[in-house]
Design an enzyme around this catalytic site. Structure first.
Site, PDB file in Angstrom:
ATOM      1  N   GLN A  64       0.813  -1.213   0.000  1.00  0.00           N
ATOM      2  CA  GLN A  64       0.000   0.000   0.000  1.00  0.00           C
ATOM      3  C   GLN A  64       0.846   1.263   0.000  1.00  0.00           C
ATOM      4  O   GLN A  64       0.326   2.365  -0.175  1.00  0.00           O
ATOM      5  CB  GLN A  64      -0.925   0.014   1.218  1.00  0.00           C
ATOM      6  CG  GLN A  64      -0.206   0.175   2.550  1.00  0.00           C
ATOM      7  CD  GLN A  64      -1.140   0.022   3.733  1.00  0.00           C
ATOM      8  OE1 GLN A  64      -1.484  -1.094   4.108  1.00  0.00           O
ATOM      9  NE2 GLN A  64      -1.548   1.142   4.321  1.00  0.00           N
ATOM     10  N   CYS A  70      -5.018  -0.023   3.855  1.00  0.00           N
ATOM     11  CA  CYS A  70      -4.859  -1.416   4.268  1.00  0.00           C
ATOM     12  C   CYS A  70      -6.159  -2.201   4.197  1.00  0.00           C
ATOM     13  O   CYS A  70      -6.191  -3.351   3.761  1.00  0.00           O
ATOM     14  CB  CYS A  70      -4.278  -1.483   5.676  1.00  0.00           C
ATOM     15  SG  CYS A  70      -5.367  -0.790   6.940  1.00  0.00           S
ATOM     16  N   HIS A 362      -5.280  -0.956  11.751  1.00  0.00           N
ATOM     17  CA  HIS A 362      -4.765  -1.596  10.538  1.00  0.00           C
ATOM     18  C   HIS A 362      -5.584  -2.845  10.247  1.00  0.00           C
ATOM     19  O   HIS A 362      -6.086  -3.501  11.167  1.00  0.00           O
ATOM     20  CB  HIS A 362      -3.302  -1.969  10.752  1.00  0.00           C
ATOM     21  CG  HIS A 362      -2.555  -2.340   9.509  1.00  0.00           C
ATOM     22  ND1 HIS A 362      -2.491  -1.542   8.392  1.00  0.00           N
ATOM     23  CD2 HIS A 362      -1.815  -3.444   9.214  1.00  0.00           C
ATOM     24  CE1 HIS A 362      -1.739  -2.131   7.467  1.00  0.00           C
ATOM     25  NE2 HIS A 362      -1.324  -3.288   7.937  1.00  0.00           N
ATOM     26  N   ASN A 383       0.387  -9.107   5.145  1.00  0.00           N
ATOM     27  CA  ASN A 383       0.351  -7.660   5.337  1.00  0.00           C
ATOM     28  C   ASN A 383       0.390  -6.994   3.961  1.00  0.00           C
ATOM     29  O   ASN A 383       0.601  -7.653   2.940  1.00  0.00           O
ATOM     30  CB  ASN A 383       1.540  -7.220   6.203  1.00  0.00           C
ATOM     31  CG  ASN A 383       1.285  -5.923   6.936  1.00  0.00           C
ATOM     32  OD1 ASN A 383       0.390  -5.164   6.590  1.00  0.00           O
ATOM     33  ND2 ASN A 383       2.068  -5.658   7.953  1.00  0.00           N
TER      34      ASN A 383
END
Length: 442
Positions: A64, A70, A362, A383
């Site tokens: 990102q 996210c 997040h 992630n």
């Protein structure tokens, strides 16, 4: 103790600090070295094994970059698994920039409508002040992701690739925030003239927002030619598609069946009840952002069951607590700050929520779980911070961290126990706009 700090008190504190040699030792260490390096419990770090019994990912991690997308990346990463299978390719990405464009535009409209609705209140009213504090940003929640896909569809990354501003949103957001606050001023001043006058001005503001977004991000395609070559080098062409047609063909999960579950241990938040947060959302007239509060053990079990069943899980957490970024691990006891500062940190999760020490910050994707005797021991996480850290972008979370710092997951409604599935049909408790459970993952 006196109301103000006095010289006697300062003298006492200095002598108390100097009387303990360990304080000077820690001072010498922390003034020369980052405190996390000093506080790190290496026994825990070296004891973390990345292997898991159930491992789903066979694709590359996304990035990102300097944006707060996210929640959007995690949602698209969930959907790209089925799309890649249907396309017959190993790796595939939907356009994150396309969804960002529509989220910004819809969110601008959502904010301006909230301003119209609250224009009879004083500008210092707590709700109005909360709206003006952050009229637009990058963060979001699961229901907001679903609302965008439902209304605007999706496109492949090739149809609307990243731009400098989609990967680094600060300058664009700065312009948008000023533009929207200026619009809020105008709408509030027009309140005596009625909603019609306000919405006329809103249209002009949205025209300016459209220009800003198109300059920074490009123009979202209405139709695009879709063709590709699969892993066997065979060529395919679907022809010209709209974003809605593309989503209908390549979203392989029933998004309407997904619900958001949270763990909110505050006494004011009963388990088994649904909640919503005032003015939380992005698409006007979309279903509200609603979540169901459940026990932590159920949250873990449903996430584990989904992964064991072959499906990754979208989740939201307070990401930077007890995190070692260079190696990509989380553990609830990773750092011994109490030993460094000779001070106990005693707030539990509920107290941290109540006193603004934690919130969801997040969102990511669970892509693996290590199951021992029917219970999760550690989790594998995709992630959206690139491939440079952890296991090429895939992080490891010990189960202790899950209980302390994970707040929500998205799972199929059909996976819930019957009594909780029925609870989803009850009217939600409405929390104020500033409640920490309305935090947006970035």
């Amino acid at each position: 103790m006196d109301r103000s700090l006095t010289p006697d008190q300062l003298d006492f504190f200095e002598k108390e600090f100097a009387a303990r040699p360990v304080n000077r030792l820690m001072q010498n260490a922390v003034t020369q070295t980052p405190v996390d390096d000093v506080a790190l419990d290496r026994r825990i770090l070296t004891g973390i094994d990345r292997s898991v019994s159930h491992h789903l990912d066979a694709w590359r991690a996304t990035n990102q970059k300097q944006s707060g997308r996210c929640w959007m990346f995690a949602g698209l990463n969930l959907l790209r698994v089925g799309a890649a299978r249907k396309l017959g390719v190993k790796d595939f990405e939907f356009s994150q920039n396309y969804l960002l464009w529509w989220d910004k535009f819809e969110r601008a409209n959502h904010f301006l409508e909230a301003v119209v609705e609250t224009s009879d209140r004083d500008v210092d009213d707590r709700t109005v002040a909360h709206l003006l504090e952050s009229p637009i940003g990058d963060g979001g929640q699961w229901n907001m992701f679903v609302a965008l896909v439902a209304k605007h569809g999706l496109v492949p990354k090739s149809a609307m690739p990243e731009t400098d501003s989609s990967s680094a949103t600060r300058a664009m957001n700065r312009a948008l925030k000023t533009l929207l606050r200026q619009g809020a001023r105008d709408l509030r001043e027009l309140a005596p003239d009625g909603v019609g006058a306000q919405r006329g001005r809103k249209r002009e503001v949205l025209g300016a927002v459209h220009r800003v977004l198109s300059i920074h991000l490009g123009t979202p395609p209405r139709r695009f030619l879709w063709q590709w070559r699969d892993e066997k080098k065979e060529f395919h062409r679907d022809g010209w598609l709209t974003p809605a047609e593309f989503a209908a063909s390549y979203v392989r999960l029933p998004l309407d069946d997904y619900v958001c579950l949270v763990h909110d241990p505050r006494e004011s938040s009963p388990v088994g009840r649904t909640f919503t947060v005032e003015y939380l959302g992005n698409v006007v007239d979309a279903p509200p952002v609603v979540y169901l509060n459940v026990p932590m053990e159920l949250l873990k079990r449903l996430a584990m069951d989904a992964i064991v069943g072959g499906e990754p899980v979208w989740f939201g957490c307070d990401v930077k607590k007890m995190m070692r970024a260079d190696v990509g691990v989380w553990d609830a006891e990773l750092f011994d700050y109490a030993a460094v500062y000779d001070t106990e940190f005693t707030m539990d999760k509920a107290a941290r929520l109540l006193h603004h020490d934690t919130r969801m910050t997040h969102a990511m994707l669970f892509t693996g779980v290590d199951v021992v005797d029917g219970s999760p021991r550690r989790w594998r996480v995709e992630n959206s911070w690139g491939e440079e850290r952890a296991d090429k972008g895939f992080w490891t979370m010990n189960d202790s961290w899950f209980g302390e710092h994970v707040f929500e997951i998205a799972v199929r409604r059909s996976a819930l126990p019957p009594e909780l599935a029925a609870a989803l049909d009850r009217p939600p408790i409405v929390l104020p706009a500033w409640d920490p459970m309305g935090a947006l993952a970035e």
